[in-house]
Scaffold this motif. Structure first.
Motif, mmCIF file in Angstrom:
data_model
loop_
_atom_site.group_PDB
_atom_site.id
_atom_site.type_symbol
_atom_site.label_atom_id
_atom_site.label_comp_id
_atom_site.label_asym_id
_atom_site.label_seq_id
_atom_site.Cartn_x
_atom_site.Cartn_y
_atom_site.Cartn_z
ATOM 1 N N GLN A 38 -15.570 4.483 -2.764
ATOM 2 C CA GLN A 38 -16.768 4.916 -3.492
ATOM 3 C C GLN A 38 -16.471 5.971 -4.556
ATOM 4 O OE1 GLN A 38 -19.321 3.207 -2.507
ATOM 5 N NE2 GLN A 38 -19.238 2.874 -0.304
ATOM 6 N N ARG A 39 -15.214 6.358 -4.693
ATOM 7 C CA ARG A 39 -14.941 7.465 -5.636
ATOM 8 C C ARG A 39 -14.127 6.983 -6.833
ATOM 9 N NH1 ARG A 39 -13.672 9.258 -0.543
ATOM 10 N NH2 ARG A 39 -15.573 9.991 0.462
ATOM 11 N N SER A 40 -12.887 6.574 -6.560
ATOM 12 C CA SER A 40 -12.063 6.066 -7.657
ATOM 13 C C SER A 40 -10.985 5.165 -7.087
ATOM 14 C CB SER A 40 -11.420 7.229 -8.413
ATOM 15 O OG SER A 40 -10.432 6.734 -9.289
ATOM 16 N N TYR A 41 -10.752 4.049 -7.755
ATOM 17 C CA TYR A 41 -9.690 3.144 -7.297
ATOM 18 C C TYR A 41 -8.342 3.861 -7.270
ATOM 19 C CZ TYR A 41 -9.557 2.819 -12.389
ATOM 20 O OH TYR A 41 -9.554 3.124 -13.718
ATOM 21 N N GLN A 42 -8.203 4.843 -8.147
ATOM 22 C CA GLN A 42 -6.935 5.571 -8.224
ATOM 23 C C GLN A 42 -6.629 6.304 -6.911
ATOM 24 O OE1 GLN A 42 -4.978 5.308 -11.046
ATOM 25 N NE2 GLN A 42 -3.407 6.308 -9.798
ATOM 26 N N HIS A 43 -7.645 6.640 -6.159
ATOM 27 C CA HIS A 43 -7.419 7.318 -4.878
ATOM 28 C C HIS A 43 -6.665 6.405 -3.904
ATOM 29 C CE1 HIS A 43 -10.928 10.427 -5.400
ATOM 30 N NE2 HIS A 43 -10.171 10.293 -6.478
ATOM 31 N N VAL A 44 -7.000 5.111 -3.953
ATOM 32 C CA VAL A 44 -6.300 4.151 -3.076
ATOM 33 C C VAL A 44 -4.839 4.040 -3.516
ATOM 34 C CG1 VAL A 44 -6.319 1.799 -2.167
ATOM 35 C CG2 VAL A 44 -8.477 2.885 -2.817
ATOM 36 N N PHE A 45 -4.642 3.913 -4.831
ATOM 37 C CA PHE A 45 -3.264 3.788 -5.338
ATOM 38 C C PHE A 45 -2.452 5.038 -4.992
ATOM 39 C CE2 PHE A 45 -5.243 1.429 -9.213
ATOM 40 C CZ PHE A 45 -5.667 0.409 -8.381
ATOM 41 N N ASN A 46 -3.074 6.201 -5.188
ATOM 42 C CA ASN A 46 -2.366 7.465 -4.932
ATOM 43 C C ASN A 46 -1.879 7.548 -3.493
ATOM 44 O OD1 ASN A 46 -2.789 8.304 -7.498
ATOM 45 N ND2 ASN A 46 -4.230 9.920 -7.014
ATOM 46 N N ALA A 47 -2.762 7.147 -2.581
ATOM 47 C CA ALA A 47 -2.412 7.234 -1.158
ATOM 48 C C ALA A 47 -1.217 6.325 -0.851
ATOM 49 C CB ALA A 47 -3.621 6.866 -0.306
ATOM 50 N N ILE A 48 -1.279 5.092 -1.358
ATOM 51 C CA ILE A 48 -0.195 4.134 -1.097
ATOM 52 C C ILE A 48 1.106 4.627 -1.729
ATOM 53 C CG2 ILE A 48 0.610 1.758 -1.504
ATOM 54 C CD1 ILE A 48 -1.788 1.883 0.407
ATOM 55 N N GLU A 49 1.012 5.062 -2.965
ATOM 56 C CA GLU A 49 2.216 5.498 -3.685
ATOM 57 C C GLU A 49 2.833 6.729 -3.007
ATOM 58 O OE1 GLU A 49 1.608 6.215 -7.843
ATOM 59 O OE2 GLU A 49 3.731 5.830 -8.242
ATOM 60 N N GLN A 50 1.956 7.652 -2.592
ATOM 61 C CA GLN A 50 2.480 8.859 -1.931
ATOM 62 C C GLN A 50 3.184 8.483 -0.627
ATOM 63 O OE1 GLN A 50 -0.377 12.005 -1.325
ATOM 64 N NE2 GLN A 50 1.130 13.347 -0.372
ATOM 65 N N TYR A 51 2.592 7.533 0.103
ATOM 66 C CA TYR A 51 3.223 7.120 1.367
ATOM 67 C C TYR A 51 4.585 6.495 1.092
ATOM 68 C CZ TYR A 51 3.905 5.301 6.019
ATOM 69 O OH TYR A 51 4.419 5.070 7.268
ATOM 70 N N GLU A 52 4.604 5.563 0.153
ATOM 71 C CA GLU A 52 5.841 4.810 -0.085
ATOM 72 C C GLU A 52 6.929 5.645 -0.756
ATOM 73 O OE1 GLU A 52 6.437 2.198 1.332
ATOM 74 O OE2 GLU A 52 4.471 1.450 1.899
ATOM 75 N N THR A 53 6.550 6.752 -1.346
ATOM 76 C CA THR A 53 7.590 7.603 -1.953
ATOM 77 C C THR A 53 7.923 8.804 -1.074
ATOM 78 O OG1 THR A 53 5.879 8.760 -3.198
ATOM 79 C CG2 THR A 53 7.046 7.002 -4.353
ATOM 80 N N SER A 54 7.276 8.903 0.079
ATOM 81 C CA SER A 54 7.595 10.026 0.976
ATOM 82 C C SER A 54 7.984 9.486 2.361
ATOM 83 C CB SER A 54 6.426 11.001 1.063
ATOM 84 O OG SER A 54 5.240 10.337 1.488
ATOM 85 N N TYR A 55 7.001 9.282 3.227
ATOM 86 C CA TYR A 55 7.321 8.850 4.596
ATOM 87 C C TYR A 55 8.051 7.502 4.621
ATOM 88 C CZ TYR A 55 3.329 12.043 5.204
ATOM 89 O OH TYR A 55 2.465 13.080 5.113
ATOM 90 N N GLY A 56 7.669 6.615 3.711
ATOM 91 C CA GLY A 56 8.224 5.258 3.788
ATOM 92 C C GLY A 56 9.214 4.949 2.691
ATOM 93 N N LYS A 57 9.827 5.979 2.115
ATOM 94 C CA LYS A 57 10.669 5.714 0.936
ATOM 95 C C LYS A 57 11.935 4.919 1.272
ATOM 96 C CE LYS A 57 13.016 10.184 0.829
ATOM 97 N NZ LYS A 57 13.132 11.436 0.112
ATOM 98 N N ASN A 58 12.376 4.953 2.522
ATOM 99 C CA ASN A 58 13.582 4.198 2.898
ATOM 100 C C ASN A 58 13.253 2.802 3.431
ATOM 101 O OD1 ASN A 58 15.244 6.377 2.223
ATOM 102 N ND2 ASN A 58 14.824 7.341 4.205
ATOM 103 N N ASP A 59 11.948 2.469 3.499
ATOM 104 C CA ASP A 59 11.562 1.178 4.081
ATOM 105 C C ASP A 59 11.680 0.023 3.093
ATOM 106 O OD1 ASP A 59 10.984 2.740 6.220
ATOM 107 O OD2 ASP A 59 8.804 2.621 6.018
ATOM 108 N N GLY A 60 11.622 0.348 1.822
ATOM 109 C CA GLY A 60 11.728 -0.692 0.796
ATOM 110 C C GLY A 60 10.548 -1.647 0.768
#
Lengths: 396, 148
Positions: free
Chosen positions: B104-126
């Motif tokens: 309900q706020r901004s689509y960018q919030h969804v992207f940010n969450a995914i990108e932050q996860y994949e570049t931090s906790y999941g950065k070695n998962d590929g």
């Protein structure tokens, strides 16, 4: 004895007079806390996850951290309810919620942010500062909302509302739009929202700068506006449906002197009402006095003199009589706001607005409006119609 | 006679320079508290002004009081290193958000969450992620991670 002490202690929840904050801010803080607890606000705090500030990822014991801030938040909530170090508790509770948001991106929501900022500002309240930051905060809220909407083409063209109605499945609205040129009705709605939000911004800014004339229209536009949005959505937007109307209590002022209530002696209804009111007047805001002659009550009344013999209520030199006086009795008793708040919470289980919520809100607004005065007065006349008794003696 | 009754030197030292005869330490503490109070008020409002200005130049809508202004219907599809698509439950567990839903706020919030996860906790998962989304009922768009 023990039960009496316990009840007296529990009654502390409803006491709003304290040395730290004015009555209206204490009331806002307590209602916020009740909403926070009823909505299981402590669950907002989890271990840090995708934080806004990367530092939170470095916390060595995330579970301990989240249990710790939950405990701090609950402790502050209890302190506020029981008037213990209320300003400090408000500040810490507000800060805790803010830290909870900063530590977990996915927990971000505007209603939690509103809760946090209002509590922080109540915590930072200082008497005699000369400028009120809480109305300014409300102005910021409406500025952010209106500014974002007016710059968004989807709002200016009505596309947002058209799509939102479709997502919500409001087929009645889709049918209604067929009576207008394409997107015209949605555009009207969107622009109405933008104009109302800008008007609320202006009114809150005037409140912040101490201009008083606007307050009644501000409340009469702001509260129904939020209710209407929630009604259309069918849900409470988290805590927002409950928090937003409570924020308007920021504008209320309780009189410093006791409220003088005069009623004609020998009227059983008013004597009973007095007993009940005194029992639930936890802060001793009201000073009741039966008077022998109707003229004495009439003398006190400056308005609505036709009904002045029944009841008059004097607040800071201004007197209301009859039903309008009775309404003031309820409005100036903080317990009324506690009851309304709890009712609104009970009627929105899991954030879904029930039919009873709609009935409560609409009838509540109607009873508070001047439109209800003639009906209310008839009701008061009917209640008072019983013949006078001789048993009751006037008090001074 | 007590020294305080005499207005001893010690008392003069502690009370001098304060208009209401308060101890200097208390006065200092009060003015420090007042300054801290003012600073915190300034920070609260300055932060909000910054967030409102920031939102004009970015698609995110954090801390800027823009609630329910954009309707984004999205669906997250995540793929592991071997190309296997995660189930909805696995996706929910990984990102702690609904794999399909309405933001309900901004689509960018969804992207940010995914990108932050994949570049931090999941950065070695590929992992690779594709998000299909529509903004305010418009055409369906796609966002990919990694972005290249």
């Amino acid at each position: 004895m023990a039960l009496s002490t316990l009840l007296n202690f529990a009654a502390g929840i409803f006491r709003t007079r304290n040395a730290e904050l004015p009555v209206h801010l204490t009331l806002v803080a307590k209602l916020f806390v009740i909403i926070f607890l009823a909505k299981f606000g402590w669950r907002y705090f989890g271990p840090p996850f995708l934080p806004f500030v990367p530092l939170f990822d470095e916390i060595a014991f995330p579970t301990l951290w989240h249990r710790g801030i939950q405990l701090i938040a609950l402790g502050c909530a209890v302190m506020i309810l029981f008037n213990q170090r209320i300003r400090a508790a408000c500040f810490i509770l507000g800060l805790t919620v803010l830290v909870g948001i900063l530590a977990a991106r996915l927990s971000y929501s505007n209603n939690r942010l509103l809760f946090s900022v209002i509590m922080l500002l109540i915590g930072l309240y200082r008497p005699g500062r000369g400028f009120d930051f809480l109305p300014l905060q409300m102005g910021f809220l409406y500025f952010g909302a209106a500014f974002n909407k007016i710059l968004d083409p989807a709002w200016r063209t009505g596309l947002f509302f058209e799509n939102w109605s479709s997502v919500l499945g409001h087929t009645w609205y889709a049918n209604l739009t067929t009576l207008f040129p394409p997107q015209m009705l949605s555009m009207l709605v969107c622009w109405s929202v933008i104009i109302i939000e800008f008007a609320l911004l202006a009114a809150w800014l005037m409140a912040a700068f101490g201009i008083r004339w606007h307050r009644a229209p501000l409340i009469w536009v702001g509260v129904p506006f939020h209710m209407a949005l929630s009604f259309y959505h069918g849900a409470s937007f988290g805590m927002f449906f409950h928090l937003a109307p409570v924020c308007y209590l920021i504008l209320a002022e309780w009189p410093k002197e006791p409220i003088q209530v005069r009623y004609q002696e020998g009227r059983p209804f008013w004597a009973r009402l007095r007993r009940w009111f005194e029992r639930f007047d936890f802060d001793r805001f009201f000073k009741w006095r039966p008077v022998r002659q109707a003229d004495e009550v009439r003398h006190a009344g400056t308005e609505n003199k036709g009904h002045a013999e029944i009841l008059s209520v004097e607040v800071d030199g201004k007197t209301e009589t009859g039903f309008r006086g009775l309404r003031l009795l309820f409005l100036y008793n903080p317990l009324t706001w506690f009851v309304l708040c709890v009712l609104a919470l009970v009627l929105t289980p899991k954030g879904v607005l029930s039919v009873a919520t709609y009935v409560l809100c609409i009838s509540g607004l109607f009873v508070l409006s001047r439109l209800f005065d003639p009906i209310g007065q008839r009701f008061v006349d009917w209640l008072s119609a019983r013949p006078p008794t001789t048993g009751e003696q006037p008090q001074t | 006679m007590k020294p305080s009754d005499e207005g001893s030197d010690e008392e003069q030292v502690t009370t001098s320079g304060t208009p209401h005869g308060q101890p200097r330490d208390a006065s200092l503490a009060r003015s420090t508290f007042s300054a801290a109070n003012g600073m915190m008020l300034f920070l609260i409002f300055a932060f909000q002004v910054s967030a409102i200005v920031y939102a004009r130049f970015h698609e995110t809508r954090y801390f800027c009081w823009a609630p329910f202004d954009i309707q984004t219907v999205y669906a997250i599809r995540a793929f592991d290193k071997q190309g296997r698509e995660l189930s909805k439950a696995e996706t929910r567990d990984r990102y702690r958000m609904a794999p399909e839903g309405v933001d309900q706020r901004s689509y960018q919030h969804v992207f940010n969450a995914i990108e932050q996860y994949e570049t931090s906790y999941g950065k070695n998962d590929g992992y690779r992620v594709k998000i299909e989304y529509t903004v305010n009922g418009g055409e369906t768009l796609a966002w990919h991670f990694p972005r290249s």
